[in-house]
Write an enzyme that holds these catalytic residues in place. Structure first.
Site, PDB file in Angstrom:
ATOM      1  N   GLU A  93       2.213  59.026  38.041  1.00 32.24           N
ATOM      2  CA  GLU A  93       0.920  58.791  38.694  1.00 32.24           C
ATOM      3  C   GLU A  93       0.475  59.989  39.525  1.00 32.24           C
ATOM      4  O   GLU A  93       1.295  60.664  40.135  1.00 32.24           O
ATOM      5  CB  GLU A  93       1.054  57.637  39.685  1.00 32.24           C
ATOM      6  N   CYS A 106      -2.660  64.194  45.065  1.00 30.81           N
ATOM      7  CA  CYS A 106      -1.348  63.706  45.461  1.00 30.81           C
ATOM      8  C   CYS A 106      -0.518  63.641  44.194  1.00 30.81           C
ATOM      9  O   CYS A 106      -0.865  62.910  43.265  1.00 30.81           O
ATOM     10  CB  CYS A 106      -1.489  62.318  46.092  1.00 30.81           C
ATOM     11  N   CYS A 113      12.623  57.224  41.789  1.00 27.07           N
ATOM     12  CA  CYS A 113      13.144  57.809  43.024  1.00 27.07           C
ATOM     13  C   CYS A 113      14.499  57.173  43.335  1.00 27.07           C
ATOM     14  O   CYS A 113      14.710  55.998  43.082  1.00 27.07           O
ATOM     15  CB  CYS A 113      12.152  57.529  44.157  1.00 27.07           C
ATOM     16  N   CYS A 117      13.712  53.382  49.577  1.00 21.12           N
ATOM     17  CA  CYS A 117      13.033  52.845  50.771  1.00 21.12           C
ATOM     18  C   CYS A 117      12.456  51.466  50.407  1.00 21.12           C
ATOM     19  O   CYS A 117      11.793  51.320  49.381  1.00 21.12           O
ATOM     20  CB  CYS A 117      11.910  53.780  51.221  1.00 21.12           C
ATOM     21  N   CYS A 120       8.645  50.781  49.549  1.00 26.78           N
ATOM     22  CA  CYS A 120       7.972  51.743  48.659  1.00 26.78           C
ATOM     23  C   CYS A 120       8.057  51.314  47.203  1.00 26.78           C
ATOM     24  O   CYS A 120       9.146  51.036  46.686  1.00 26.78           O
ATOM     25  CB  CYS A 120       8.607  53.122  48.832  1.00 26.78           C
ATOM     26  N   SER A 215       8.812  61.423  56.686  1.00 25.79           N
ATOM     27  CA  SER A 215       8.617  59.968  56.725  1.00 25.79           C
ATOM     28  C   SER A 215       9.623  59.384  57.700  1.00 25.79           C
ATOM     29  O   SER A 215      10.783  59.194  57.368  1.00 25.79           O
ATOM     30  CB  SER A 215       8.825  59.386  55.327  1.00 25.79           C
ATOM     31  N   HIS A 217       8.920  56.508  60.172  1.00 26.44           N
ATOM     32  CA  HIS A 217       8.739  55.052  60.040  1.00 26.44           C
ATOM     33  C   HIS A 217       9.528  54.175  61.010  1.00 26.44           C
ATOM     34  O   HIS A 217       9.496  52.946  60.867  1.00 26.44           O
ATOM     35  CB  HIS A 217       9.035  54.574  58.609  1.00 26.44           C
ATOM     36  N   CYS A 334       1.123  55.325  46.031  1.00 28.16           N
ATOM     37  CA  CYS A 334       1.989  55.787  44.955  1.00 28.16           C
ATOM     38  C   CYS A 334       2.878  54.708  44.350  1.00 28.16           C
ATOM     39  O   CYS A 334       3.342  53.812  45.022  1.00 28.16           O
ATOM     40  CB  CYS A 334       2.848  56.931  45.454  1.00 28.16           C
TER      41      CYS A 334
HETATM   42  N1  SAH Z   1       9.811  60.776  49.103  1.00 27.09           N
HETATM   43  C1  SAH Z   1       8.850  61.377  49.961  1.00 27.09           C
HETATM   44  C2  SAH Z   1       7.444  61.432  49.399  1.00 27.09           C
HETATM   45  C3  SAH Z   1       6.909  60.221  48.678  1.00 27.09           C
HETATM   46  S1  SAH Z   1       6.214  58.862  49.529  1.00 27.09           S
HETATM   47  C4  SAH Z   1       8.849  60.714  51.315  1.00 27.09           C
HETATM   48  O1  SAH Z   1       9.533  59.734  51.500  1.00 27.09           O
HETATM   49  O2  SAH Z   1       8.206  61.227  52.225  1.00 27.09           O
HETATM   50  C5  SAH Z   1       4.850  59.413  50.454  1.00 27.09           C
HETATM   51  C6  SAH Z   1       4.681  58.631  51.732  1.00 27.09           C
HETATM   52  O3  SAH Z   1       4.241  57.283  51.505  1.00 27.09           O
HETATM   53  C7  SAH Z   1       5.962  58.529  52.532  1.00 27.09           C
HETATM   54  O4  SAH Z   1       5.685  58.731  53.893  1.00 27.09           O
HETATM   55  C8  SAH Z   1       6.358  57.102  52.274  1.00 27.09           C
HETATM   56  O5  SAH Z   1       7.266  56.630  53.226  1.00 27.09           O
HETATM   57  C9  SAH Z   1       5.022  56.412  52.279  1.00 27.09           C
HETATM   58  N2  SAH Z   1       5.015  55.066  51.724  1.00 27.09           N
HETATM   59  C10 SAH Z   1       5.739  54.564  50.718  1.00 27.09           C
HETATM   60  N3  SAH Z   1       5.466  53.272  50.509  1.00 27.09           N
HETATM   61  C11 SAH Z   1       4.521  52.948  51.403  1.00 27.09           C
HETATM   62  C12 SAH Z   1       3.806  51.750  51.686  1.00 27.09           C
HETATM   63  N4  SAH Z   1       4.030  50.626  51.022  1.00 27.09           N
HETATM   64  N5  SAH Z   1       2.894  51.797  52.693  1.00 27.09           N
HETATM   65  C13 SAH Z   1       2.664  52.937  53.376  1.00 27.09           C
HETATM   66  N6  SAH Z   1       3.295  54.090  53.148  1.00 27.09           N
HETATM   67  C14 SAH Z   1       4.220  54.088  52.181  1.00 27.09           C
END
Ligand code: SAH
Length: 343
Positions: A93, A106, A113, A117, A120, A215, A217, A334
């Site tokens: 994507e 993006c 992956c 997480c 995600c 990230s 969080h 994503c």
């Molecule tokens: N692996 C990398 C980049 C990919 S995700 C990372 O973790 O940073 C890009 C961003 O989207 C990251 O900050 C991730 O934590 C966030 N993300 C993933 N799922 C999400 C969701 N459901 N809501 C909001 N942000 C999310």
């Protein structure tokens, strides 16, 4: 015989391939321009090359492309989301967003992956393989030619952990910033990591001038480890040490991503704890209302909560933005389209 992935070669490597075949050096410059500046999809488009050279290239090299499988255009803003098919039949994507300063893409850096997480969508279905530099570039060429635009900014925030695909991502950055290629400035590139600490140190040494997004969080290990398995390998102290080192060496502020999950990491206590951990650091905090993923139970924090959280951080001297939601009607975050394809 497996063919060489030609759009992952830099100018020096391409020149070596050309000279190895007894061909004049200027051919390498011509091929480089077709591949990287014009983003062609086939050797037959390289019209200033002799036919027999095009045939040699065709026999020995492969151009990795993306083909549009699905394209979703937002009705509320100009966001476009693509599901691309790769040469081997896999799907990735990309999302193109329009901002005042230009178009941002993006891009994905891996198929799936490993990081797991829990909020995600990219973690659903696990990890398949790394993307090559050429596949990451192809996301850009395909979107640009489909939309008839020039993309000026890149965020490595799609599916995958870019620092877990370090060598390919570094080569991608070298090629995408090449003056004779897309010539996108490092200042216009953000790389987002969940916190692969050793690679943050490696990246710092390269002094690339890109923006590092982290990230985070969560304000403490207890909360972070519940949603981000990577935290069990490198905890928040180790991560923040690496971030401080990165900021010191590069003089670039770190952008911390903080997905706001209702009742989980969005309390006043969380805000105060976060503020005390980040105090004095060259950084910026980006609050993101968590996107609801169909497979997951998380709900986003409400607007008042986010405003209050943000205020506490600001009162403690931190700079904060709340991320605007783009493409809300097309599920633009994503991993979600890809996950639905694999379902
Ligand atoms: N692996 C990398 C980049 C990919 S995700 C990372 O973790 O940073 C890009 C961003 O989207 C990251 O900050 C991730 O934590 C966030 N993300 C993933 N799922 C999400 C969701 N459901 N809501 C909001 N942000 C999310």
């Amino acid at each position: 015989m497996t063919k060489t992935d030609i759009r992952s070669l830099n100018m020096a490597e391409l020149t070596a391939e050309i000279e190895k075949r007894g061909l004049p050096k200027f051919r390498a410059a011509q091929i480089f321009a077709w591949l990287y500046e014009k983003g062609v999809r086939s050797f037959s488009e390289m019209t200033n090359l002799p036919k027999n050279l095009r045939e040699t290239l065709e026999a020995e090299f492969e151009i990795k492309n993306c083909t549009i499988d699905t394209k979703l255009c937002s009705a509320v803003d100009d966001t476009v989301k693509y599901l691309f098919e790769l040469n081997d039949g896999e799907y990735i994507e990309s999302v193109v967003m329009k901002y005042k300063y230009g178009y941002t893409i993006c891009i994905s850096s891996q198929l799936g992956c490993k990081m797991g997480c829990s909020f995600c969508a990219s973690a659903i279905g696990g990890f398949q393989r790394h993307l090559t530099p050429s596949e990451m570039l192809s996301e850009i060429y395909t979107a640009q030619s489909d939309l008839g635009i020039r993309i000026s900014h890149i965020v490595l925030m799609g599916t995958g952990e870019p620092l877990d695909n370090y060598e390919n991502v570094m080569r991608f950055l070298e090629l995408v910033t090449d003056e004779k290629g897309l010539n996108i400035s490092m200042r216009h590139i953000s790389l987002s990591t969940c916190g692969v600490v050793p690679r943050i140190y490696d990246l710092a040494e390269k002094r690339l001038g890109l923006t590092l997004s982290v990230s985070l969080h969560a304000p403490n290990d207890k909360i972070r480890s519940q949603t981000m398995p990577v935290n069990q390998k490198w905890n928040i102290d180790e991560l923040l040490d690496a971030c401080r080192y990165y900021a010191k060496v590069t003089s670039r502020r770190i952008s911390f991503e903080y997905a706001m999950i209702d009742g989980f990491n969005d309390t006043d206590t969380c805000a105060m704890e976060l503020a005390s951990r980040l105090r004095g650091m060259l950084c910026h905090i980006n609050l993101i209302p968590v996107n609801t993923v169909r497979e997951k139970a998380y709900r986003k924090s409400n607007e008042d909560r986010i405003r209050r959280f943000s205020k506490i951080l600001e009162q403690n001297g931190l700079t904060v933005t709340v991320r605007r939601t783009l493409g809300s009607d097309i599920n633009a975050s994503c991993g979600q389209l890809r996950a639905s394809k694999r379902r």
